[in-house]
Design an enzyme around this catalytic site. Structure first.
Site, PDB file in Angstrom:
ATOM      1  N   LYS A  22      47.826  43.087  33.200  1.00  0.00           N
ATOM      2  CA  LYS A  22      46.795  42.308  32.489  1.00  0.00           C
ATOM      3  C   LYS A  22      45.620  43.199  32.097  1.00  0.00           C
ATOM      4  O   LYS A  22      45.151  43.165  30.954  1.00  0.00           O
ATOM      5  CB  LYS A  22      46.290  41.173  33.394  1.00  0.00           C
ATOM      6  CG  LYS A  22      44.983  40.550  32.925  1.00  0.00           C
ATOM      7  CD  LYS A  22      44.458  39.518  33.895  1.00  0.00           C
ATOM      8  CE  LYS A  22      43.603  40.023  35.027  1.00  0.00           C
ATOM      9  NZ  LYS A  22      42.184  40.251  34.721  1.00  0.00           N
ATOM     10  N   ASN A  23      45.133  44.000  33.064  1.00  0.00           N
ATOM     11  CA  ASN A  23      43.905  44.754  32.803  1.00  0.00           C
ATOM     12  C   ASN A  23      44.125  45.956  31.881  1.00  0.00           C
ATOM     13  O   ASN A  23      43.167  46.561  31.408  1.00  0.00           O
ATOM     14  CB  ASN A  23      43.245  45.189  34.116  1.00  0.00           C
ATOM     15  CG  ASN A  23      42.618  43.995  34.825  1.00  0.00           C
ATOM     16  OD1 ASN A  23      42.502  42.917  34.246  1.00  0.00           O
ATOM     17  ND2 ASN A  23      42.227  44.184  36.067  1.00  0.00           N
ATOM     18  N   CYS A 117      29.757  36.281  37.847  1.00  0.00           N
ATOM     19  CA  CYS A 117      30.933  35.454  38.114  1.00  0.00           C
ATOM     20  C   CYS A 117      31.130  35.370  39.613  1.00  0.00           C
ATOM     21  O   CYS A 117      30.300  35.867  40.375  1.00  0.00           O
ATOM     22  CB  CYS A 117      32.159  36.005  37.401  1.00  0.00           C
ATOM     23  SG  CYS A 117      32.703  37.559  38.070  1.00  0.00           S
ATOM     24  N   ARG A 122      27.510  41.135  37.422  1.00  0.00           N
ATOM     25  CA  ARG A 122      28.336  42.124  36.698  1.00  0.00           C
ATOM     26  C   ARG A 122      27.626  42.525  35.412  1.00  0.00           C
ATOM     27  O   ARG A 122      27.944  42.040  34.325  1.00  0.00           O
ATOM     28  CB  ARG A 122      29.724  41.540  36.425  1.00  0.00           C
ATOM     29  CG  ARG A 122      30.475  41.288  37.724  1.00  0.00           C
ATOM     30  CD  ARG A 122      31.837  40.734  37.503  1.00  0.00           C
ATOM     31  NE  ARG A 122      32.748  41.698  36.898  1.00  0.00           N
ATOM     32  CZ  ARG A 122      33.997  41.395  36.540  1.00  0.00           C
ATOM     33  NH1 ARG A 122      34.448  40.177  36.713  1.00  0.00           N
ATOM     34  NH2 ARG A 122      34.778  42.305  35.998  1.00  0.00           N
ATOM     35  N   ASP A 308      40.467  45.171  43.521  1.00  0.00           N
ATOM     36  CA  ASP A 308      41.308  44.029  43.147  1.00  0.00           C
ATOM     37  C   ASP A 308      42.423  43.754  44.162  1.00  0.00           C
ATOM     38  O   ASP A 308      43.184  42.796  43.998  1.00  0.00           O
ATOM     39  CB  ASP A 308      41.922  44.240  41.749  1.00  0.00           C
ATOM     40  CG  ASP A 308      40.866  44.143  40.658  1.00  0.00           C
ATOM     41  OD1 ASP A 308      39.750  43.668  40.944  1.00  0.00           O
ATOM     42  OD2 ASP A 308      41.164  44.544  39.514  1.00  0.00           O
ATOM     43  N   ARG A 400      45.374  33.142  35.859  1.00  0.00           N
ATOM     44  CA  ARG A 400      44.711  34.084  34.951  1.00  0.00           C
ATOM     45  C   ARG A 400      45.346  35.471  35.031  1.00  0.00           C
ATOM     46  O   ARG A 400      45.263  36.240  34.074  1.00  0.00           O
ATOM     47  CB  ARG A 400      43.223  34.209  35.315  1.00  0.00           C
ATOM     48  CG  ARG A 400      42.424  32.966  35.035  1.00  0.00           C
ATOM     49  CD  ARG A 400      40.969  33.215  35.279  1.00  0.00           C
ATOM     50  NE  ARG A 400      40.492  34.339  34.457  1.00  0.00           N
ATOM     51  CZ  ARG A 400      39.255  34.773  34.442  1.00  0.00           C
ATOM     52  NH1 ARG A 400      38.342  34.198  35.190  1.00  0.00           N
ATOM     53  NH2 ARG A 400      38.903  35.782  33.687  1.00  0.00           N
TER      54      ARG A 400
END
Ligand code: EPZ
Length: 421
Positions: A22-23, A117, A122, A308, A400
């Site tokens: 995803k990233n 968030c 951030r 993460d 997500r």
């Protein structure tokens, strides 16, 4: 809203195919804005964040076609709109990575300023400082960043911040610099594999980027870029999550399509907990047969242990035979999973940016609430090993970033049901 109902404990055994990252995919998709023609990306995962990026690019005049096998073709068609609206940016912070390409290609960009968030404050000051160094004029108007530049000029840019470099900041400045006049040197660039992957795509589009994956990027600007074909790298965070799941359940998993060389810090830590992790057929295998051993983990920028995966490894250490310290050096407030793990019988005490985890013999099922993507993955892992029923609410967070997570886990022996609340 969907919930997961997980019956535990289970022991995972079998083969799992890791999805595209995803990233990596999100900035690669944003890079399509820079090309004159279509950019085709393979192995783009089917995730909520990817759909949000497709929606955003659609608003920015990029035509998108997605095939069943995860191939996405992005064709910039209309340059009229350069506004990434608050409604989209508030759903997904990574929307901010259209700022650099819009500015470089269209001379202007209006991107809603992302807020904080669930994982903490951030800021994006480093992104803006980098773009300003390339000659952009940046203003704030009605909560939007408004950036303008007739043509950006190469410069030396330092992207180090109080918590190391910035991944999406490096992506933004790199994507702006590829069309700037002259040479840009980014010092203290993020070294994450996702940044090296972006440099590879940009070079395939005709850019001159060297040093991708190192702290010093040298970019010689060109006048225009074409589209290109590119395969997204495997998701090292999804892979690390499955390695932790295999170790946690005393299981035996083979991960295909994963890059163990992108996960060395994680592999090292899992070995310290007693798991066997080895490369296998272009992937990795994990096996564990005894109680988890305690170890200390400190998150760091790549190639250090990734933030993460901090939450998922904390679930593993929650079952260790002794005390572990988990220190968060990227997002010091990223501990929303701790109170939920306590509800399942974990023994964790937070002291500033460190969690002292005293291992317990077993976790017990409980209703818990997902707060963000990786915290929710940690709760799913806890549900796999806990005795009884665990109900994870707000699984839209998991959706997500993890493609078909319950299907992949059930295929190797988990008992998870997705229900609508
Ligand atoms: C990327 O976010 C990832 N997101 C995050 O993954 C990941 O946790 C993070 O990198 C760190 O590895 C994507 O790639 C889409 P940063 P990013 O800018 O780029 C500070 C997930 O779960 N900072 O590298 O936004 C910042 O506060 C997500 O998939 C500044 O001070 O993170 C943090 O402490 C969550 N000023 C540190 O740098 C800035 O201008 C690293 O943040 C920018 C960042």
């Amino acid at each position: 809203m969907d919930i997961f109902v997980i019956q535990g404990p289970s022991r995972l055994k079998g083969r799992v195919e890791i999805s595209g990252a995803k990233n990596a995919a999100l900035p690669l998709m944003a890079a399509s804005l820079l090309g004159e023609g279509p950019t085709t990306l393979c192995r783009v995962p089917d995730l909520a964040d990817i759909r949000t990026m497709l929606e955003l690019l659609g608003e920015l005049g990029v035509a998108a076609a997605r095939e069943q096998d995860g191939t996405v073709t992005l064709t910039p068609a209309d340059a009229d709109c350069s506004h990434a609206r608050y409604d989209i940016v508030r759903k997904m912070r990574a929307s901010v990575c259209v700022l650099g390409p819009l500015l470089a290609r269209r001379g202007q960009a209006r991107v809603s300023m992302p807020g904080g968030c669930a994982i903490g404050a951030r800021p994006i000051d480093l992104h803006l400082r980098g773009l300003q160094a390339l000659g952009a004029q940046i203003d704030l108007d009605q909560g939007d960043i408004v950036a303008r530049a007739k043509r950006l000029r190469g410069a030396t840019v330092f992207l180090g911040g109080p918590f190391g470099s910035t991944v999406l900041g490096t992506a933004n400045v790199m994507m702006a610099a590829v069309l700037a006049e002259g040479r840009t040197v980014i010092e203290s660039a993020a070294c994450e594999p996702e940044i090296a992957d972006l440099a590879d795509l940009l070079n395939a589009m005709g850019a001159h980027v060297s040093g991708g994956g190192t702290p010093r990027l040298v970019i010689d600007g060109v006048d225009e870029l074409t589209g290109a074909d590119h395969e997204v790298i495997p998701d090292r965070i999804e892979a690390g999550t499955f390695l932790a799941a295999g170790a946690l359940t005393n299981g035996e998993l083979e991960l295909s399509h994963c890059r163990i060389d992108h996960m060395l810090a994680v592999v090292e830590k899992l070995r310290e907990t007693g798991a066997i992790v080895e490369p296998s057929n272009g992937g990795a295998v994990v096996a564990a047969t005894r109680r988890v051993e305690p170890t200390d983990v400190t998150t760091q920028p790549y190639p250090g242990f990734p933030t993460d995966l901090q939450a998922q490894v904390m679930t593993l250490l929650a079952l260790a035979d002794g005390n572990s310290a988990v220190t968060e050096k990227i997002f010091p407030d990223r501990f929303m999973h701790v109170p939920e793990l306590l509800r399942m019988g974990a023994n964790i005490r937070k002291e500033g940016p460190t969690a002292i985890v005293t291992g317990v013999k077993r976790l017990v099922g409980a209703p818990v609430m997902a707060s963000d993507l990786r915290a929710s993955a940690a709760l799913v892992l806890a549900g796999l090993i806990a005795r009884g029923t665990t109900t994870v609410r707000r699984v839209y967070h998991v959706d997500r970033g993890y493609e078909h997570i319950e299907r992949k886990l059930c295929d190797v022996g988990a008992r998870i049901e997705r229900l609508s609340e």
